[in-house]
Design an enzyme around this catalytic site. Structure first.
Site, PDB file in Angstrom:
ATOM      1  N   GLU A 160       0.873  -1.174   0.000  1.00  0.00           N
ATOM      2  CA  GLU A 160       0.000   0.000   0.000  1.00  0.00           C
ATOM      3  C   GLU A 160       0.906   1.218   0.000  1.00  0.00           C
ATOM      4  O   GLU A 160       1.574   1.508   0.995  1.00  0.00           O
ATOM      5  CB  GLU A 160      -0.903   0.019   1.228  1.00  0.00           C
ATOM      6  CG  GLU A 160      -1.829   1.227   1.254  1.00  0.00           C
ATOM      7  CD  GLU A 160      -2.482   1.461   2.597  1.00  0.00           C
ATOM      8  OE1 GLU A 160      -2.722   2.639   2.928  1.00  0.00           O
ATOM      9  OE2 GLU A 160      -2.735   0.483   3.315  1.00  0.00           O
ATOM     10  N   CYS A 200      -2.590   8.677   3.649  1.00  0.00           N
ATOM     11  CA  CYS A 200      -2.404   8.008   2.355  1.00  0.00           C
ATOM     12  C   CYS A 200      -3.372   8.550   1.314  1.00  0.00           C
ATOM     13  O   CYS A 200      -3.016   8.691   0.151  1.00  0.00           O
ATOM     14  CB  CYS A 200      -2.596   6.503   2.515  1.00  0.00           C
ATOM     15  SG  CYS A 200      -1.480   5.731   3.695  1.00  0.00           S
TER      16      CYS A 200
END
Length: 443
Positions: free
Chosen positions: A214, A249
């Site tokens: 990720e 993120c």
């Protein structure tokens, strides 16, 4: 407080213990594993205030945002534990006279979870909770910037009844991370930058085990000309860009606004940002605390300087705050273009560029102009219009009239330089298992 970094021998011994215990942990009934993780969630709630203070002391986020993170982790654990039986139990696919076809889901084995500093709880539970539910043992390496939080996680898992050695903490920085890449884990799960993720992916590729990454993003947001309330949209999107100091993120990293409402939007956006308080993260009402990493100050300053040299205008902010700690002024840039780093490269801080566009077609073209593909957002009163735009954006998540949002029920995944693999949702539960096909004929 001094914490001793793990040596090669210590890391190796922890890995051996994980290997030894994993078969026994796999045999523990799923219902019992669920109860242990549910107990962990209860302990998170009971200890949330102390845990929040520890988290804030490590990464600098305002105390209320630390509380929010722990509450968010509790919510994700609830969904994962409530749905584990449904998605991890055997599935009968065909049953007829004399023949049964079914699928079972077996754990990968011993997994390596190299986690991130920006959301140690949220990023962590995305991986180690479903991994443990599925019957894996876990080596958890918290970021060196959140080691104390990692220690708290390990302690609470032990208090929850997790058998000894099913979960091990790898303590240290890059050197310890390198040691983990040398060990024969059955899967690697990393959250962090594209550069580091690519390095890990290349390093472990020859092992032919799952490697999920990720990674970062340069998430675009488009505000169309038909939004019902410009002020509320500006407030919501400003929060999407600046929450946690932009160190999320899925933070909004670039904004495109239809020319018909551009001026009103920028004015409202700026007013909202200027209303937020900057200061000590433990003080009440603080929105902006210090950045977590000193190095990011230089990255942000270089992006601002590059934009100014190429014709951008600073509406507010633009430089480091001259005080103790890693503070950077919340910065809004206009007259930006894709020739500027701030609109192309990940910022991961309180800096945003807002660009005027003529129509949806121009917005789509600019939103697509990226090597990343984590999330994309569209604000408009027309759902069909939003969906039409989002279908043309190669991103793992699409948002209509919202942004910077994660749901445990939906897959969290990236495209291109934003990563590979998935956490959360049923797909995230099954990321930690190997399906086995059963052909059972009675005669």
């Amino acid at each position: 407080m001094e914490i001793e970094e793990d040596t090669k021998a210590v890391v190796g011994e922890k890995f051996r213990l994980l290997q030894d215990i994993q078969p026994a942990w796999q045999k523990v009934p799923l219902e019992e594993r669920i109860k242990i993780l549910q107990k962990f969630s209860v302990l998170l709630k009971q200890n949330s205030e102390e845990l929040s203070h520890t988290l804030t002391s490590e990464v600098g986020k305002p105390l209320q945002q630390s509380r929010n993170e722990i509450n968010g982790a509790i919510g994700r654990i609830k969904w994962l534990t409530e749905n584990a039986v449904r998605f991890l139990s055997d599935e009968t696919m065909k049953l007829e006279e004399g023949l049964e076809e079914k699928i079972s889901y077996e754990p990968l084995g011993v997994i390596c979870n190299i986690s991130a500093w920006n959301y140690p709880y949220l990023v962590g539970v995305n991986v180690f909770v479903p991994a443990l539910l599925a019957g894996n043992s876990v080596m958890y390496k918290p970021s060196e910037y959140a080691t104390l939080t990692g220690i708290e996680i390990e302690k609470l898992l032990q208090q929850s009844g997790l058998p000894e050695n099913v979960f091990q903490l790898a303590v240290g920085g890059r050197e310890v991370g390198e040691l983990l890449l040398e060990l024969p884990f059955d899967g690697y799960f990393f959250t962090g930058s594209y550069k580091t993720g690519k390095y890990i992916y290349d390093k472990v590729a020859t092992k032919m085990v799952p490697c999920q990454c990720e990674l970062g993003g340069k998430d675009p947001l488009y505000v169309a000309n038909d939004v019902a309330d410009i002020k509320s949209v500006a407030a919501a999107t400003a929060d999407g860009a600046f929450y946690n100091n932009g160190q999320s993120c899925c933070s909004v990293e670039r904004i495109y606004v239809h020319e018909k409402i551009y001026d009103d939007y920028v004015e409202a956006f700026t007013k909202e940002v200027k209303s937020w308080k900057i200061g000590m993260p433990t003080d009440n009402g603080i929105y902006f605390g210090p950045l977590s990493r000193k190095e990011q100050l230089e990255v942000l300053q270089e992006q601002v300087n590059d934009a100014l040299q190429k014709g951008a205008t600073v509406i507010t902010g633009g430089k480091r705050i001259d005080t103790r700690g890693y503070y950077f002024e919340p910065t809004i840039l206009t007259n930006v273009s894709h020739k500027m780093s701030v609109m192309k490269d990940e910022s991961f801080g309180p800096v945003i560029g807002i660009m005027k566009v003529k129509n949806d077609e121009e917005a789509i073209k600019l939103m697509q102009d990226t090597e990343y593909g984590l999330t994309a957002s569209v604000y408009t009163s027309d759902k069909q219009r939003a969906e039409n735009i989002l279908r043309q954006i190669n991103a793992g998540s699409g948002y209509w009239n919202c942004c910077d949002r994660v749901s445990a029920a939906l897959p969290w995944s990236g495209r291109k330089h934003s990563g590979i693999g998935v956490t959360l949702s049923h797909a995230g539960l099954r990321a930690f298992v190997k399906p086995k096909a059963w052909h059972l004929r009675s005669r």
